[in-house]
Write a protein that holds these residues in place. Structure first.
Motif, short mmCIF file in Angstrom:
data_model
loop_
_atom_site.label_atom_id
_atom_site.label_comp_id
_atom_site.label_asym_id
_atom_site.label_seq_id
_atom_site.Cartn_x
_atom_site.Cartn_y
_atom_site.Cartn_z
N THR A 2 95.98 61.62 119.89
CA THR A 2 95.21 62.12 118.76
C THR A 2 96.16 62.82 117.78
OG1 THR A 2 93.39 62.49 120.25
CG2 THR A 2 93.26 63.55 118.12
N THR A 3 95.92 62.65 116.49
CA THR A 3 96.71 63.35 115.49
C THR A 3 95.94 64.58 115.03
OG1 THR A 3 97.11 61.11 114.68
CG2 THR A 3 98.20 62.86 113.56
N HIS A 4 96.65 65.69 114.93
CA HIS A 4 96.02 66.93 114.50
C HIS A 4 96.51 67.26 113.10
CE1 HIS A 4 94.20 67.65 118.36
NE2 HIS A 4 95.32 67.27 118.90
N ASP A 5 95.59 67.69 112.25
CA ASP A 5 95.91 67.95 110.85
C ASP A 5 96.13 69.43 110.57
OD1 ASP A 5 93.31 68.62 111.31
OD2 ASP A 5 92.52 67.69 109.50
N PHE A 6 96.93 70.07 111.40
CA PHE A 6 97.27 71.47 111.20
C PHE A 6 98.72 71.68 111.58
CE2 PHE A 6 95.77 71.21 115.56
CZ PHE A 6 96.75 71.88 116.25
N LYS A 7 99.23 72.85 111.23
CA LYS A 7 100.60 73.22 111.59
C LYS A 7 100.57 74.61 112.21
CE LYS A 7 105.20 73.76 109.74
NZ LYS A 7 105.76 74.83 109.00
N LEU A 8 101.33 74.80 113.26
CA LEU A 8 101.46 76.12 113.88
C LEU A 8 102.88 76.62 113.67
CD1 LEU A 8 99.70 76.11 117.38
CD2 LEU A 8 99.00 77.28 115.32
N SER A 9 102.98 77.91 113.43
CA SER A 9 104.29 78.56 113.31
C SER A 9 104.12 80.00 113.80
CB SER A 9 104.77 78.51 111.86
OG SER A 9 103.85 79.15 111.01
N ARG A 10 105.20 80.73 113.80
CA ARG A 10 105.14 82.15 114.17
C ARG A 10 105.56 82.99 112.97
NH1 ARG A 10 103.81 83.24 119.25
NH2 ARG A 10 104.21 81.67 120.82
N ASN A 11 104.88 84.13 112.80
CA ASN A 11 105.27 85.03 111.71
C ASN A 11 106.38 85.96 112.19
OD1 ASN A 11 104.00 87.05 113.22
ND2 ASN A 11 102.26 87.24 111.84
N PHE A 13 106.28 88.87 113.21
CA PHE A 13 105.87 89.70 114.34
C PHE A 13 105.65 88.87 115.61
CE2 PHE A 13 104.36 91.85 110.49
CZ PHE A 13 105.11 93.02 110.59
N GLY A 14 105.89 87.56 115.54
CA GLY A 14 105.75 86.69 116.70
C GLY A 14 104.34 86.18 116.92
N ARG A 15 103.42 86.45 116.01
CA ARG A 15 102.04 85.99 116.15
C ARG A 15 101.92 84.57 115.63
NH1 ARG A 15 98.19 90.39 113.75
NH2 ARG A 15 96.69 89.03 114.75
N LEU A 16 101.01 83.80 116.22
CA LEU A 16 100.79 82.43 115.79
C LEU A 16 100.11 82.39 114.43
CD1 LEU A 16 99.60 80.42 118.93
CD2 LEU A 16 101.80 80.31 117.78
N GLY A 28 97.43 85.33 113.57
CA GLY A 28 96.89 85.88 114.81
C GLY A 28 96.00 84.91 115.56
N VAL A 29 96.31 83.63 115.46
CA VAL A 29 95.53 82.60 116.14
C VAL A 29 95.77 82.69 117.65
CG1 VAL A 29 95.31 80.10 116.41
CG2 VAL A 29 95.57 81.08 114.15
N VAL A 30 94.71 82.44 118.41
CA VAL A 30 94.78 82.53 119.87
C VAL A 30 94.31 81.21 120.48
CG1 VAL A 30 93.88 83.76 121.89
CG2 VAL A 30 94.29 85.00 119.77
N PRO A 31 95.12 80.60 121.36
CA PRO A 31 94.65 79.42 122.08
C PRO A 31 93.78 79.85 123.26
CG PRO A 31 96.94 79.84 122.62
CD PRO A 31 96.52 80.88 121.62
N VAL A 32 92.68 79.13 123.47
CA VAL A 32 91.75 79.46 124.57
C VAL A 32 91.44 78.18 125.32
CG1 VAL A 32 89.47 80.38 125.14
CG2 VAL A 32 90.74 81.33 123.21
N ARG A 33 91.63 78.22 126.63
CA ARG A 33 91.32 77.05 127.46
C ARG A 33 89.82 76.99 127.73
NH1 ARG A 33 96.33 75.37 129.98
NH2 ARG A 33 97.77 77.12 130.16
N ALA A 34 89.24 75.79 127.65
CA ALA A 34 87.82 75.62 127.96
C ALA A 34 87.60 75.69 129.47
CB ALA A 34 87.32 74.29 127.41
N THR A 67 104.82 72.09 118.78
CA THR A 67 103.52 72.78 118.74
C THR A 67 103.03 73.07 120.15
OG1 THR A 67 103.00 71.67 116.66
CG2 THR A 67 101.16 72.65 117.86
N ARG A 68 103.16 72.09 121.03
CA ARG A 68 102.73 72.26 122.42
C ARG A 68 103.50 73.40 123.08
NH1 ARG A 68 103.56 67.45 124.39
NH2 ARG A 68 105.54 67.93 125.36
N ALA A 69 104.80 73.49 122.83
CA ALA A 69 105.61 74.56 123.41
C ALA A 69 105.13 75.93 122.94
CB ALA A 69 107.08 74.35 123.06
N MET A 70 104.78 76.04 121.65
CA MET A 70 104.27 77.32 121.12
C MET A 70 102.94 77.69 121.78
SD MET A 70 104.99 77.76 117.09
CE MET A 70 105.05 76.08 116.55
N VAL A 71 102.05 76.71 121.92
CA VAL A 71 100.74 76.97 122.53
C VAL A 71 100.92 77.36 124.00
CG1 VAL A 71 98.57 75.89 123.23
CG2 VAL A 71 99.45 75.52 120.92
#
Length: 156
Positions: A2-11, A13-16, A28-34, A67-71
């Motif tokens: 699947t292709t995702h139409d977003f980009k993740l980076s760190r600021n 302060f190290g926050r997503l 300050g995005v947070v990944p949450v497992r279902a 992106t996976r490594a950051m998450v």
């Protein structure tokens, strides 16, 4: 894949930081497992600081490597659930008892207040809460050695 139409980076302060396809930025995005125990790599949500879902990820492996490594790093810093590999000994077979265990994070000991603190998640998985609220996971009771299963059976 699947292709995702977003980009993740760190600021700084190290926050997503989540940047949507339309340019909207959320810090300050947070990944949450279902399903953190039953299917940890399936069903993941990226949630904004105010609790709104920004993106749904069906499989962690669908993400680009960076992106996976950051998450994964963010999840590891938030989740603390040692997995019990072996039960070395218990102080007594009545609660409260002190358990000495070998986990995937090293040896540990904890106090089990009562048998009700051992919860079955699925047929062969257990979640054990210690007296401080730390959750210990036994992913597969059948994978434990015979001595560990024997000790565990006395509490189930």
């Amino acid at each position: 894949m699947t292709t995702h139409d977003f980009k993740l980076s760190r600021n700084a302060f190290g926050r997503l930081v989540y940047t949507a396809a339309d340019g909207a930025v959320h810090e300050g995005v947070v990944p949450v497992r279902a399903f953190p125990i039953g299917a940890p790599d399936d069903g993941l949500s990226l949630v904004s600081a105010d609790g709104h879902e920004l993106s749904w990820i069906s499989r962690l492996s669908d993400l680009p490597d960076e992106t996976r490594a950051m998450v994964e790093k963010e999840l590891a810093s938030r989740e603390f659930m040692p997995e019990i590999k072996r039960i070395q000994r218990v102080s007594s077979y009545t609660a409260p008892s002190i358990w000495h265990v070998e986990t995937n994070r090293g040896d540990a000991s904890f106090t089990l207040k009562g048998e009700e603190d051992i919860r079955r998640i699925v047929a062969t998985s257990l979640l054990i809460a210690d007296s401080h609220g730390v959750q210990f996971l036994i992913r597969d009771t059948q994978a434990l050695d015979k001595a560990s299963r024997k000790i565990l059976d006395r509490f189930l």
